[in-house]
Design a protein around this motif. Sequence first.
Motif, short mmCIF file in Angstrom:
data_model
loop_
_atom_site.label_atom_id
_atom_site.label_comp_id
_atom_site.label_asym_id
_atom_site.label_seq_id
_atom_site.Cartn_x
_atom_site.Cartn_y
_atom_site.Cartn_z
N ARG A 69 1.03 -0.83 0.15
CA ARG A 69 -0.09 0.25 0.12
C ARG A 69 0.85 1.61 0.08
N VAL B 270 0.20 4.13 -2.67
CA VAL B 270 -1.27 3.77 -2.82
C VAL B 270 -1.82 5.15 -2.42
N GLY B 271 -2.76 5.70 -3.34
CA GLY B 271 -3.99 6.22 -3.28
C GLY B 271 -5.09 5.60 -1.72
N ILE B 272 -5.34 6.81 -0.91
CA ILE B 272 -6.68 5.70 0.12
C ILE B 272 -7.80 5.78 -0.25
N GLU B 273 -8.58 5.90 -1.61
CA GLU B 273 -9.98 5.73 -1.79
C GLU B 273 -9.83 4.47 -2.51
N LEU B 274 -8.50 3.98 -3.01
CA LEU B 274 -7.82 3.47 -4.39
C LEU B 274 -7.70 2.04 -2.82
N PHE B 275 -7.05 2.04 -1.87
CA PHE B 275 -6.64 1.34 -1.07
C PHE B 275 -7.68 0.62 0.41
#
Lengths: 265, 709
Positions: A10, A13-18
Motif C-alpha cells: 500500500r 497507493v491512494g487511500i480511496e484505491l486502498f
Amino acid sequence: MAIIGVLISRVNVGIELFVANLIYAPIAYLFIALSGLTVIKILQILQAPSNTGKLNLKQALALFGAFFIIGIVLTVVNVVLYVFNIIIIIYIIIIGVLWVIMALLANKNIVKSEFIYVSLVSLVFTLGIIYGALLNTFSIPISIYFAFITATFLQSAREMVKSYDKKDRGGGFISITNEKERDLILRVSLGFQVISCIFLVMILFSNIAYPVLYLFMMLIGLFFIISAMILILKSMREKKDYLRMSWLLKYGILFELISFLVVGS
Amino acid sequence: MKRKRAITIVESLLLALLFLTNPILDVFSFEAPVPEWTYWMKTDFTHPVDMFATWNPTNESLIRKAIFLADANDSEGWREQAARLYLGYNVTDDQGIINHLERIYNYEDCLDFDLASLVRFIYLDINQTKLGNPLLNTSLKHQISDAFGKCKYWYDEPHTTNCIYSTENHQILYHSAELLVGQLYPTSTFMYSNRKGYYHYTHAKERIIQWLDWRARLGFSEWHSNVYYNEDIAALVNLVDFANDTEIVTKSAMVLDLIAFDFATNYFNSTQATYAVPQGREYDGHKEGKSATDRASRDSIAEAAWLMLGIGAHVENSTGSMAAIALATSDHYAPPPILEEIAKNASKSIEQWERNGINMEDGHEYGITYDEEDITYWWGMSALLAPQTIVETLRIFNKHNIRGELEGGIDLLTTALSILGFLRGMSLGQYSNALNIITQGVCLEAANIYTYRTQDYQLSVAQDHRKGRNSMQSHVWQATLDVNATVFTCSPGEITQGFEQRWVGGWLPRATAYKNVNIIQYDRTTLPLEAEFLLLILRLIFGPDTHYIHAHFPRWAFDEWVQYGDWTFGKKGDGYVALYSYKPTWWHNNHDLRVQGSKNAWICELGSANEYNTFENFTTLVRQAPMWISPQALGYNIRYTSPSQGLMSVSWDDPLQVSGSNVDLGPYKRFDNPYCTQNFNTTTTIITLPGTSQRLGLYFHNATRRYLS
C-alpha cells in the motif's frame, strides 16, 4: 491472503484505491480460490468416479467455470471503477490456465497427483497475496514475492505432514504406502520449511516500514516452524509426533500471516 | 488484628474527612492580594531615525490617513481610542480600556493583541505630554503600567499560562511589546519575571532582530495571511514608531515595506479590491460567500492595504483593525510612494512568481538549527509535531511548563504518538515521520506561489504545495473574477475538524497552474493502520459528513452560470470561469459543488470577453476541449487540450507540461515579477517601477532603507 497482498503493497497507493481494494480483493479472489479448489474436486472425481459424493463431473466443471468467471468479472468491475489495470486481468487468466495445466498434468499422470493436490491447495491461497498487491500497483515490492514464497512453501510443507495427522478433519492428499515414501515426504516437507524460513527472514531485509515489530512476530513464527522441523527429524527415526508437527506448522503459518500483516500495516 | 483494623478505619475516615472538607476549606481560604507594581516610567524618548529625511509620504496617503482618523475618532471601539490620543483628544472610554487589562491579569490567550494597543496608548500619550497635552488620566496610566509589570512576555518566564507564544504573529507581538515595555521601565523589576526592564528590552531585541532577519531572507511562514498580517503590521508599526534602536526601527519599516509590496502585487482589482491569493493561514469566514446577504467577510487587512497603498476603499465603520489603527496613528511609517504606484499599475495585469518559507528538512541549508536557539522559527511554521522538532518541542514545553499549546491537545497527541511508536519499536521522531502527512502536513512549509492576472480575472496558486498532506488552515488556490465571484476547491477533514473549517485546510491537492489554467488533483497515501483507525473514529465523532471534496462556486455571485455535463461555467462582467470535475458532482447548496470521496481531479480555466468575444463561445470551446484522464494508484494521468494554452499534461508526480515543455513549479525566487527580482535567501530587495527612475532598496544586512524617486 489477498488482503495481506493489498496491505503489504500500500505504499504510494491512494487511500480511496486502498480502501476499495481492501473490500474488493478478498471477495473477488475468493471466487478465484474456489475455482482452484473445484479443480481438486474434479481431479478426485476423475480418479475415483464412484466416490464423488453429490457432485458429478459436469456439475463440477460448471462450478469451476462459474467461480472463475465471477472472479474475473468482479476484478474487471474493480479496475474499471478505480484504476484500470490490465496486468491483474492477465494475472487471473494465467491463474486459470495454471489450474487447467495442473489438472491435465495430474489427470495424465505426468506428475503425481498427490503433488498436484498439495501444490493446488497451497497456491489457491498464496497466489492471493500477489493478486492483492497487483490490484494496488504494477511495481510490487519485493517483500510481496518473499511473502508469497514463504507462504507457499510453508503451506505445502504442512499439507504433506497433514497426511499423518489422522485427527485432521480435512485429511491429507498423500496416501503413504511404505516407510520409504513416508521418509521422502518428510524430507521434502523439511526442505520446504527450510526455504520458507529463509524467505521469512529475508523479508526483514527488504526495506519494510516496521522491522522491529516484524522481527518480533517473525521470531515467534520461526519458533513454531523450527520446532516442527526438529520433530520431523526425530520422526524419521521414530514413528511419533505427527499430529504435533501439523499443529506446530499450523501455528507457524498463523504467526507468519500476522507478521505479514505487520509488514503491511 | 483488631488494632490493625481500627487503625485502618481511622485512616479511612481521616482521608474521607480531608476529601470532604477540602472544598469547604477553600471557601474560607484567603488568597493574598497581589501587590501593585512599583515602577518608574521613562518618558524622554527621541526617535532615533528620521524616516522621511529624503522623501515624504504621498498626499493621497495623508488624505487617506485623515479620513480614517476622522471615522475612528467617531467610533466607540476601544482600539480607536488611539486615534483620539493621536489627534489630541482624551479617550472617551476608560472602562473599556481597563476591561482589557483583565485579559493580561488572567493570562488569557491573545493578550498580546491587547498589549500592542495598550503600548500604543501609552506612547501616544507620552508624545502628547511632550507637547504639553497629557491626555490619559493618571489612574488609567497607572493601571495600564501595573498590567505591564505583571504580564508574562515569553514562554521562558515563570508562571504557567494558557497563552500561545509559538506562532509567527504571536512571536512578534510579544517581542514588540516586551521591548517597548522594557524600554518604558528600564530600571523597574517586573513582578513575575523578577527581571528589570532593561533585561526585557535586551531579551526582546535579540529575538526581534532574529525574527526580522528571517522575514527578510525567507519570507513569511504565515504567507499572505489575510488575518495575521493584521497582527504583524500592528507590532511592526509600534516598533517603527517607538523603539529606541536604529536597527530595529529601520528593519521593521523594511519588513512593512515587504508586506506593502505583497499587497501591491497580489491584490486584484483596485476598486473593489480583494486579496485574491493563496494563504498559509485563513478562515472559512473570509472565503465562503453563501449568498448576496451572507457574503465572505471583508479581508482583515483591507483597511491596512487601503491606508498603505490606496487599494480598494475605506469602509466607514471598519476602523477597529489593529493594523489600520497603528498605521493611521503613526508619525514614522509610510510606504514609499513607489509601492503606491506599483499597486495602481499591478492591478491591471501581472504574471509573477514568489516564494515564502522553507521545508522542514532544509534547516541546515538555511542555517537554522532544530535546537532551542532557533526552535521559534519552526514553531512559527506550526512545526510542533514534525519529525525534526517534536522531541525538542516537548522537552522545551516540559522544561518551561508551557500549557497554551499543550492544552490545544498537543500533549494528548504526543502521548498517543509515543505509545504507538513504542509498540512499533520506533522513537517519537520516527513515528512522527511515519505520520508525516499529518505531523508535517500542518507545517507551513515552502510555498511557491504563481499569480496570473488580467484586468478581468486572476488565478493564483501555491504550486505543487505539499500534495496529499493534511493542513490546518492553508488555502492553496483561487480563481477570482471579483470580490464575491471566487472559485476554489477544498477537501475538508481530519485536523480541520477541530477548527470546524470546511473551506480551508484539510487534505491538500496537487495544484499546478500555467497562466489561466489550473489542474488540481486530490488524493493521499495511507497512514499506518492504527492511525487510519484513529482518524476514522475522529471523523465519526466530529464530522461524519466530511468525506467529500467541494468547490466554492457561488452561483449567486455570477451574472450568468451554466452547467454542461462535468463542466460548470460562470460569467462576471467580462471575466469567465470554467470548472471541470472528473467525478460526478452535485449542488449541496447555492455555492457548494460537491463530489463524494477523497480523490478527484478538477480543471479550472479562466477567460474573458477580450479573448473569446462571448460567454457562449467560451463555454463551447472549453467543453469541447479534448481531455483524457486516467486514475492511477495515486492521483491521475491528465491530458487536457486547453483552447487557450494547448496541450497540457500532468500526473501526481510528473511535471506539468504545456505543449511538451515543462512548466516551472518551483522552487521560485523570493520575488520574480516586473518590479523585483530577488533570489531566495538573500537580504537585499530592490524594487523598481519600469519606465520611471523610482527605486526602493531594502538592505537588511546593514539595516539601510533607501528610496530614490
